[in-house]
Design a protein around this motif. Structure first.
Motif, short mmCIF file in Angstrom:
data_model
loop_
_atom_site.label_atom_id
_atom_site.label_comp_id
_atom_site.label_asym_id
_atom_site.label_seq_id
_atom_site.Cartn_x
_atom_site.Cartn_y
_atom_site.Cartn_z
N ARG A 94 0.83 -1.22 0.00
CA ARG A 94 0.00 0.00 0.00
C ARG A 94 0.86 1.25 0.00
NH1 ARG A 94 -4.62 -1.77 -1.93
NH2 ARG A 94 -5.22 -3.63 -0.83
N LEU A 95 1.96 1.23 0.74
CA LEU A 95 2.87 2.38 0.74
C LEU A 95 3.50 2.58 -0.64
CD1 LEU A 95 4.64 2.00 4.19
CD2 LEU A 95 3.13 3.85 3.48
N ARG A 96 3.83 1.47 -1.33
CA ARG A 96 4.40 1.57 -2.67
C ARG A 96 3.39 2.18 -3.64
NH1 ARG A 96 4.01 -0.65 -7.28
NH2 ARG A 96 2.58 -2.27 -6.61
N ARG A 97 2.14 1.76 -3.55
CA ARG A 97 1.10 2.33 -4.43
C ARG A 97 0.87 3.80 -4.13
NH1 ARG A 97 -3.76 -2.13 -4.72
NH2 ARG A 97 -2.55 -3.79 -5.68
N PHE A 98 0.89 4.16 -2.86
CA PHE A 98 0.70 5.56 -2.48
C PHE A 98 1.88 6.40 -2.97
CE2 PHE A 98 0.65 8.94 0.93
CZ PHE A 98 -0.44 9.62 0.40
N ALA A 99 3.09 5.82 -2.94
CA ALA A 99 4.27 6.53 -3.43
C ALA A 99 4.16 6.81 -4.93
CB ALA A 99 5.53 5.74 -3.12
N GLU A 100 3.53 5.91 -5.66
CA GLU A 100 3.32 6.14 -7.10
C GLU A 100 2.38 7.32 -7.32
OE1 GLU A 100 1.90 2.48 -8.71
OE2 GLU A 100 3.84 1.49 -8.54
N LEU A 101 1.41 7.48 -6.45
CA LEU A 101 0.47 8.60 -6.57
C LEU A 101 1.12 9.94 -6.21
CD1 LEU A 101 -2.76 7.08 -5.00
CD2 LEU A 101 -2.32 7.52 -7.41
N THR A 102 1.91 9.94 -5.16
CA THR A 102 2.48 11.20 -4.67
C THR A 102 3.78 11.57 -5.37
OG1 THR A 102 3.67 10.06 -2.89
CG2 THR A 102 1.45 10.91 -2.40
N ARG A 104 6.78 10.51 -4.49
CA ARG A 104 7.91 10.51 -3.55
C ARG A 104 7.93 9.20 -2.79
NH1 ARG A 104 6.56 14.38 1.54
NH2 ARG A 104 5.46 12.77 2.67
N GLU A 105 9.04 8.90 -2.16
CA GLU A 105 9.15 7.65 -1.41
C GLU A 105 8.36 7.79 -0.11
OE1 GLU A 105 12.57 4.80 0.57
OE2 GLU A 105 13.15 6.37 -0.82
N GLU A 106 7.50 6.83 0.14
CA GLU A 106 6.65 6.88 1.32
C GLU A 106 7.00 5.75 2.28
OE1 GLU A 106 4.67 9.30 1.98
OE2 GLU A 106 4.32 10.20 0.02
N THR A 107 7.08 6.10 3.54
CA THR A 107 7.23 5.12 4.62
C THR A 107 6.22 5.49 5.69
OG1 THR A 107 8.87 6.46 5.80
CG2 THR A 107 9.72 4.88 4.17
N CYS A 108 6.15 4.67 6.73
CA CYS A 108 5.20 4.99 7.80
C CYS A 108 5.52 6.32 8.47
CB CYS A 108 5.19 3.85 8.84
SG CYS A 108 4.41 2.34 8.22
N SER A 109 6.80 6.69 8.53
CA SER A 109 7.15 7.96 9.16
C SER A 109 6.90 9.16 8.24
CB SER A 109 8.61 7.94 9.63
OG SER A 109 9.45 7.71 8.52
N THR A 110 6.99 8.97 6.93
CA THR A 110 6.72 10.11 6.03
C THR A 110 5.23 10.44 5.96
OG1 THR A 110 6.57 8.68 4.08
CG2 THR A 110 8.74 9.63 4.59
N LEU A 111 4.39 9.55 6.41
CA LEU A 111 2.95 9.82 6.40
C LEU A 111 2.58 10.92 7.40
CD1 LEU A 111 1.57 6.18 6.20
CD2 LEU A 111 1.79 7.83 4.35
N LEU A 112 3.48 11.22 8.33
CA LEU A 112 3.22 12.29 9.30
C LEU A 112 3.24 13.67 8.64
CD1 LEU A 112 5.39 10.94 12.25
CD2 LEU A 112 2.90 10.87 12.04
N ASP A 113 3.78 13.77 7.42
CA ASP A 113 3.80 15.05 6.71
C ASP A 113 2.43 15.48 6.25
OD1 ASP A 113 6.53 15.02 7.06
OD2 ASP A 113 6.96 14.29 5.03
#
Length: 114
Positions: A94-102, A104-113
């Protein structure tokens, strides 16, 4: 009544004021197509000034909608990250798919942005 009559007269002659070409402006050639005339007029303008949005207080509506959708998606992913019962493989996918949308590289900690 006089004001209404004056307003009607002003509206009647208003198109004549706008129909006159600006002083020093070149009229388009008779054999030139209207699209070509418009393209040449746009080429005469500096590229920086015609699309300057520095004075806008808010971003474009589509960008605001995309930001709100990303926020909702990030909140759901944060719940997945916080729930230890959700498998790591699922969360990473799910993080990989979300990174394709945004973009940028997404991790659980980058979701705090969001």
């Amino acid at each position: 009544m006089f004001f209404v009559l004056l307003l009607l007269c002003a509206l009647q002659f208003a198109p004549l004021a706008h129909a006159q070409p600006a002083p020093g402006a070149k009229p388009p050639a008779a054999d030139q197509a209207p699209a070509a005339a418009a393209a040449s007029a746009e080429a005469d303008r500096p590229a920086e000034k015609w699309r300057d949005t520095a004075g806008y207080r808010f971003p474009a509506h589509a960008r605001t909608v995309a930001d709100m959708q990303n926020l909702a998606h990030a909140m759901r992913l944060r719940d997945y990250c916080a729930d230890r019962r959700v498998p790591d493989v699922f969360v990473r996918e799910r993080l990989r798919r979300f990174a394709e949308l945004t973009g940028r590289e997404e991790t659980c900690s980058t979701l705090l942005d969001y």
